[in-house]
Scaffold this motif. Structure first.
Motif, PDB file in Angstrom:
ATOM      1  N   LEU A 197       1.454   2.849  -3.445  1.00  0.00           N
ATOM      2  CA  LEU A 197       1.930   1.596  -2.827  1.00  0.00           C
ATOM      3  C   LEU A 197       1.325   1.126  -1.242  1.00  0.00           C
ATOM      4  O   LEU A 197       0.549   0.772  -0.733  1.00  0.00           O
ATOM      5  CB  LEU A 197       3.043   0.992  -2.881  1.00  0.00           C
ATOM      6  N   ILE A 198       1.840   2.726  -0.319  1.00  0.00           N
ATOM      7  CA  ILE A 198       0.890   2.133   0.554  1.00  0.00           C
ATOM      8  C   ILE A 198      -0.462   2.497   0.406  1.00  0.00           C
ATOM      9  O   ILE A 198      -1.103   2.125   1.284  1.00  0.00           O
ATOM     10  CB  ILE A 198       1.798   3.533   1.379  1.00  0.00           C
ATOM     11  N   GLU A 199      -1.032   3.339  -0.384  1.00  0.00           N
ATOM     12  CA  GLU A 199      -2.341   3.758  -0.288  1.00  0.00           C
ATOM     13  C   GLU A 199      -3.327   2.196  -0.409  1.00  0.00           C
ATOM     14  O   GLU A 199      -4.194   2.113   0.047  1.00  0.00           O
ATOM     15  CB  GLU A 199      -2.791   5.123  -1.176  1.00  0.00           C
ATOM     16  N   ALA A 200      -2.518   1.626  -1.602  1.00  0.00           N
ATOM     17  CA  ALA A 200      -3.129   0.333  -1.796  1.00  0.00           C
ATOM     18  C   ALA A 200      -2.752  -0.783  -1.285  1.00  0.00           C
ATOM     19  O   ALA A 200      -3.024  -2.243  -1.193  1.00  0.00           O
ATOM     20  CB  ALA A 200      -1.990  -0.113  -3.711  1.00  0.00           C
ATOM     21  N   ASN A 201      -2.297  -0.509   0.064  1.00  0.00           N
ATOM     22  CA  ASN A 201      -1.455  -1.640   0.954  1.00  0.00           C
ATOM     23  C   ASN A 201      -1.017  -2.409   0.293  1.00  0.00           C
ATOM     24  O   ASN A 201      -1.300  -3.711   0.422  1.00  0.00           O
ATOM     25  CB  ASN A 201      -3.235  -2.022   1.576  1.00  0.00           C
ATOM     26  N   ALA A 202       0.224  -2.466  -0.071  1.00  0.00           N
ATOM     27  CA  ALA A 202       1.167  -3.247  -1.057  1.00  0.00           C
ATOM     28  C   ALA A 202       1.948  -3.913  -1.074  1.00  0.00           C
ATOM     29  O   ALA A 202       2.662  -4.428  -0.831  1.00  0.00           O
ATOM     30  CB  ALA A 202       0.772  -2.726  -2.741  1.00  0.00           C
ATOM     31  N   VAL A 203       1.970  -2.536   0.534  1.00  0.00           N
ATOM     32  CA  VAL A 203       4.227  -2.763   1.254  1.00  0.00           C
ATOM     33  C   VAL A 203       4.237  -3.342   2.371  1.00  0.00           C
ATOM     34  O   VAL A 203       5.117  -3.860   2.838  1.00  0.00           O
ATOM     35  CB  VAL A 203       4.334  -1.482   0.393  1.00  0.00           C
ATOM     36  N   ARG A 204       3.164  -3.533   3.132  1.00  0.00           N
ATOM     37  CA  ARG A 204       3.338  -3.707   4.627  1.00  0.00           C
ATOM     38  C   ARG A 204       3.934  -5.152   4.651  1.00  0.00           C
ATOM     39  O   ARG A 204       3.842  -6.553   3.802  1.00  0.00           O
ATOM     40  CB  ARG A 204       2.084  -4.375   5.174  1.00  0.00           C
ATOM     41  N   GLY A 258      12.777   3.565  -1.227  1.00  0.00           N
ATOM     42  CA  GLY A 258      11.538   5.295  -1.938  1.00  0.00           C
ATOM     43  C   GLY A 258      12.027   6.679  -1.660  1.00  0.00           C
ATOM     44  O   GLY A 258      13.815   6.631  -1.011  1.00  0.00           O
ATOM     45  N   TYR A 259      12.123   8.054  -1.719  1.00  0.00           N
ATOM     46  CA  TYR A 259      12.080   9.249  -1.847  1.00  0.00           C
ATOM     47  C   TYR A 259      13.218   9.368  -0.220  1.00  0.00           C
ATOM     48  O   TYR A 259      12.292   8.988   0.097  1.00  0.00           O
ATOM     49  CB  TYR A 259      12.121  10.502  -2.852  1.00  0.00           C
ATOM     50  N   LYS A 260      13.790  10.053   0.557  1.00  0.00           N
ATOM     51  CA  LYS A 260      14.549   9.598   1.792  1.00  0.00           C
ATOM     52  C   LYS A 260      13.287  10.704   2.378  1.00  0.00           C
ATOM     53  O   LYS A 260      13.111  10.260   3.610  1.00  0.00           O
ATOM     54  CB  LYS A 260      15.719  10.580   2.260  1.00  0.00           C
ATOM     55  N   THR A 261      12.706  11.640   2.089  1.00  0.00           N
ATOM     56  CA  THR A 261      11.895  12.005   2.989  1.00  0.00           C
ATOM     57  C   THR A 261      10.407  10.838   2.681  1.00  0.00           C
ATOM     58  O   THR A 261       9.543  11.892   3.751  1.00  0.00           O
ATOM     59  CB  THR A 261      10.810  13.869   1.938  1.00  0.00           C
ATOM     60  N   ILE A 262      10.234   9.999   2.119  1.00  0.00           N
ATOM     61  CA  ILE A 262       8.913   9.851   2.538  1.00  0.00           C
ATOM     62  C   ILE A 262       9.351   8.273   3.702  1.00  0.00           C
ATOM     63  O   ILE A 262       8.783   7.254   3.574  1.00  0.00           O
ATOM     64  CB  ILE A 262       8.459   8.858   1.504  1.00  0.00           C
ATOM     65  N   LYS A 263      10.767   8.182   3.504  1.00  0.00           N
ATOM     66  CA  LYS A 263      11.392   6.925   5.079  1.00  0.00           C
ATOM     67  C   LYS A 263      10.455   6.520   5.822  1.00  0.00           C
ATOM     68  O   LYS A 263       9.950   5.511   5.622  1.00  0.00           O
ATOM     69  CB  LYS A 263      12.647   7.045   4.879  1.00  0.00           C
ATOM     70  N   THR A 264       9.416   7.664   6.501  1.00  0.00           N
ATOM     71  CA  THR A 264       8.586   6.863   8.086  1.00  0.00           C
ATOM     72  C   THR A 264       7.554   6.842   7.572  1.00  0.00           C
ATOM     73  O   THR A 264       7.236   5.883   7.756  1.00  0.00           O
ATOM     74  CB  THR A 264       8.591   9.359   8.447  1.00  0.00           C
ATOM     75  N   ASP A 265       7.602   7.834   5.821  1.00  0.00           N
ATOM     76  CA  ASP A 265       5.874   6.825   6.546  1.00  0.00           C
ATOM     77  C   ASP A 265       5.767   5.706   5.701  1.00  0.00           C
ATOM     78  O   ASP A 265       5.019   4.316   6.035  1.00  0.00           O
ATOM     79  CB  ASP A 265       5.379   7.660   4.718  1.00  0.00           C
ATOM     80  N   LEU A 266       6.988   5.348   4.542  1.00  0.00           N
ATOM     81  CA  LEU A 266       7.359   3.750   4.635  1.00  0.00           C
ATOM     82  C   LEU A 266       6.954   3.164   5.145  1.00  0.00           C
ATOM     83  O   LEU A 266       6.570   2.421   6.118  1.00  0.00           O
ATOM     84  CB  LEU A 266       8.327   3.422   3.205  1.00  0.00           C
ATOM     85  N   ILE A 267       8.195   3.250   6.515  1.00  0.00           N
ATOM     86  CA  ILE A 267       8.199   2.178   7.612  1.00  0.00           C
ATOM     87  C   ILE A 267       6.851   2.581   8.471  1.00  0.00           C
ATOM     88  O   ILE A 267       6.464   1.109   9.056  1.00  0.00           O
ATOM     89  CB  ILE A 267       9.545   3.012   8.720  1.00  0.00           C
TER      90      ILE A 267
END
Length: 192
Positions: free
Chosen positions: A121-128, A134-143
């Motif tokens: 979803l990040i790659e598809a620019n869908a969550v901004r 998501g999984y705890k280890t991708i929290k920073t990626d999502l933020i």
């Protein structure tokens, strides 16, 4: 707004998916009456199956119903993206997979991602600017991608459903069913 018993669901995955995150939604959605197809890129090693990841080793193979080039958003009512570390990382580098994900996002149909699958979803620019988890280890990626992070079993924002891990699967599948029956969402600005 199809009833789940009349819905058609596409699960997009490749080798390295988290075993339970594909099998539980597939089986529960089928049990609810939905037609569910597992779709995978043609580049996988085995042309008939994809292999899961379970615990600390490879899991068991899952039959692929359609190759990615033969799948179209127009046939389905929703998209499910299982996690695992390997699966979404491979898919986010696959232009054909990303194009399919973006077509679902643009259509307003429900898109559900669990564990590491929100990377897609990040790659598809869908969550901004959207609520997600998501999984705890991708929290920073999502933020860093502009997500309003929530540490909750399931988070939904305009038909985009996210969950953290296999412990959340019951809530994840229940929300998928709810979103499918609710219908399309107006989010045409996504995945442009």
């Amino acid at each position: 707004m199809p009833k789940i018993s009349k819905a058609k669901i596409l699960i997009l995955a490749t080798d390295g998916f988290e075993q339970s995150e594909l099998e539980v939604p597939r089986d529960k959605l089928k049990d609810a009456g939905a037609l569910v197809h597992v779709v995978a890129p043609k580049s996988r090693q085995d042309k008939e199956t994809i292999k899961g990841w379970k615990g600390k080793d490879w899991g068991k193979p899952v039959k692929v119903d359609r190759d990615l080039p033969d799948a179209s958003e127009s046939f389905y009512d929703a998209l499910v993206l299982p996690g695992g570390q390997i699966n979404p990382d491979l898919l986010r580098g696959d232009e054909e997979a990303l194009a399919l994900i973006k077509s679902f996002l643009s259509s307003g149909k429900p898109v559900a991602a669990i564990c590491h699958a929100p990377w897609l979803l990040i790659e598809a620019n869908a969550v901004r600017g959207r609520k997600a988890t998501g999984y705890k280890t991708i929290k920073t990626d999502l933020i860093n991608a502009g997500v309003d992070w929530r540490d909750e079993p399931v988070v939904t924002d305009q038909g985009i459903v996210t969950s953290r891990n296999p412990d959340d699967l019951d809530a994840f599948v229940a929300k998928i069913i709810e979103e499918v029956e609710e219908g399309k969402h107006d989010r045409a600005e996504l995945a442009a």
